[in-house]
Design an enzyme around this catalytic site. Structure first.
Site, PDB file in Angstrom:
ATOM      1  N   GLU A   1      15.839  -5.500  -1.920  1.00 44.76           N
ATOM      2  CA  GLU A   1      16.400  -4.562  -2.689  1.00 44.76           C
ATOM      3  C   GLU A   1      17.639  -4.314  -2.015  1.00 44.76           C
ATOM      4  OE1 GLU A   1      13.818  -0.820  -2.815  1.00 44.76           O
ATOM      5  OE2 GLU A   1      12.167  -2.353  -3.814  1.00 44.76           O
TER       6      GLU A   1
ATOM      7  N   TYR B   1       7.848   9.459   5.656  1.00 46.59           N
ATOM      8  CA  TYR B   1       6.510  10.283   5.053  1.00 46.59           C
ATOM      9  C   TYR B   1       6.619  11.676   5.068  1.00 46.59           C
ATOM     10  CZ  TYR B   1       4.249   5.486   6.108  1.00 46.59           C
ATOM     11  OH  TYR B   1       4.093   4.423   6.498  1.00 46.59           O
TER      12      TYR B   1
ATOM     13  N   ASN C   1      -2.792   2.811  -1.603  1.00 45.42           N
ATOM     14  CA  ASN C   1      -2.013   2.549  -2.562  1.00 45.42           C
ATOM     15  C   ASN C   1      -2.603   1.311  -3.306  1.00 45.42           C
ATOM     16  OD1 ASN C   1      -0.549   2.041  -4.703  1.00 45.42           O
ATOM     17  ND2 ASN C   1       1.348   1.362  -3.464  1.00 45.42           N
TER      18      ASN C   1
ATOM     19  N   CYS D   1       5.377   1.660  -2.129  1.00 45.95           N
ATOM     20  CA  CYS D   1       4.815   2.221  -0.754  1.00 45.95           C
ATOM     21  C   CYS D   1       5.728   1.485   0.171  1.00 45.95           C
ATOM     22  CB  CYS D   1       3.447   2.344  -0.628  1.00 45.95           C
ATOM     23  SG  CYS D   1       2.773   0.646  -0.681  1.00 45.95           S
ATOM     24  N   HIS D   2       6.337   0.445   0.220  1.00 43.80           N
ATOM     25  CA  HIS D   2       7.235  -0.157   0.964  1.00 43.80           C
ATOM     26  C   HIS D   2       8.359   0.431   1.173  1.00 43.80           C
ATOM     27  CE1 HIS D   2       8.377  -1.789  -2.846  1.00 43.80           C
ATOM     28  NE2 HIS D   2       9.755  -1.850  -2.279  1.00 43.80           N
TER      29      HIS D   2
END
Length: 157
Positions: free
Chosen positions: A151, A93, A116, A124-125
């Protein structure tokens, strides 16, 4: 008018919302905060669902969809910064706060992150706690962990 359609995915039922030719929402489950929606599949919703499934299969690394999330100017700035986080990488953050030019706004970034409306497409993950731990995700930490694994497993593929 907003159109909404639901699609089964490997993470559960995904709801996708579009208004005036742009995606305004993506969430999981039947509960949602989107009002005035007509349950109607459109070509854009179908394309968004196709891209989402390719992403979840590790075949798509970036989405190519028109987006129009509804939020404050600050939220829009944060969400734009989130979309710049590369596939397979994470940021804290505080790092996002620095990117948007407000280095002391970590908590505000966290709040914007939690609001979001377009999960996954606005990634946002990819935002984690300063200690490297997974914190907060609208669809649950289990889903966040699965997304990051997708990912990680396909970052070079």
């Amino acid at each position: 008018m907003k159109n909404i359609a639901f699609y089964p995915t490997s993470l559960g039922l995904a709801g996708i919302v579009e208004k005036n030719g742009a995606i305004t929402g993506l969430f999981f489950g039947k509960k949602h905060k989107f009002t005035d929606c007509v349950k109607q599949e459109t070509p854009l919703l179908k394309e968004a669902a196709r891209q989402l499934e390719e992403y979840l299969d590790g075949k798509l690394k970036s989405f190519d969809l028109p987006l129009a999330p509804e939020g404050t100017d600050f939220q829009q700035t944060v969400w734009a910064a989130l979309r710049d986080i590369p596939y397979g990488e994470t940021r804290t953050y505080k790092q996002v706060a620095k990117v948007i030019g407000k280095p002391e706004a970590s908590r505000a970034v966290g709040t914007a992150n939690s609001k979001n409306p377009i999960l996954i497409i606005t990634p946002c993950h990819r935002v984690i706690g300063a200690d490297g731990k997974l914190v907060g995700y609208a669809a649950g930490l289990e889903v966040k962990e699965k997304l990051l694994k997708v990912e990680k497993n396909h970052v070079n593929g």
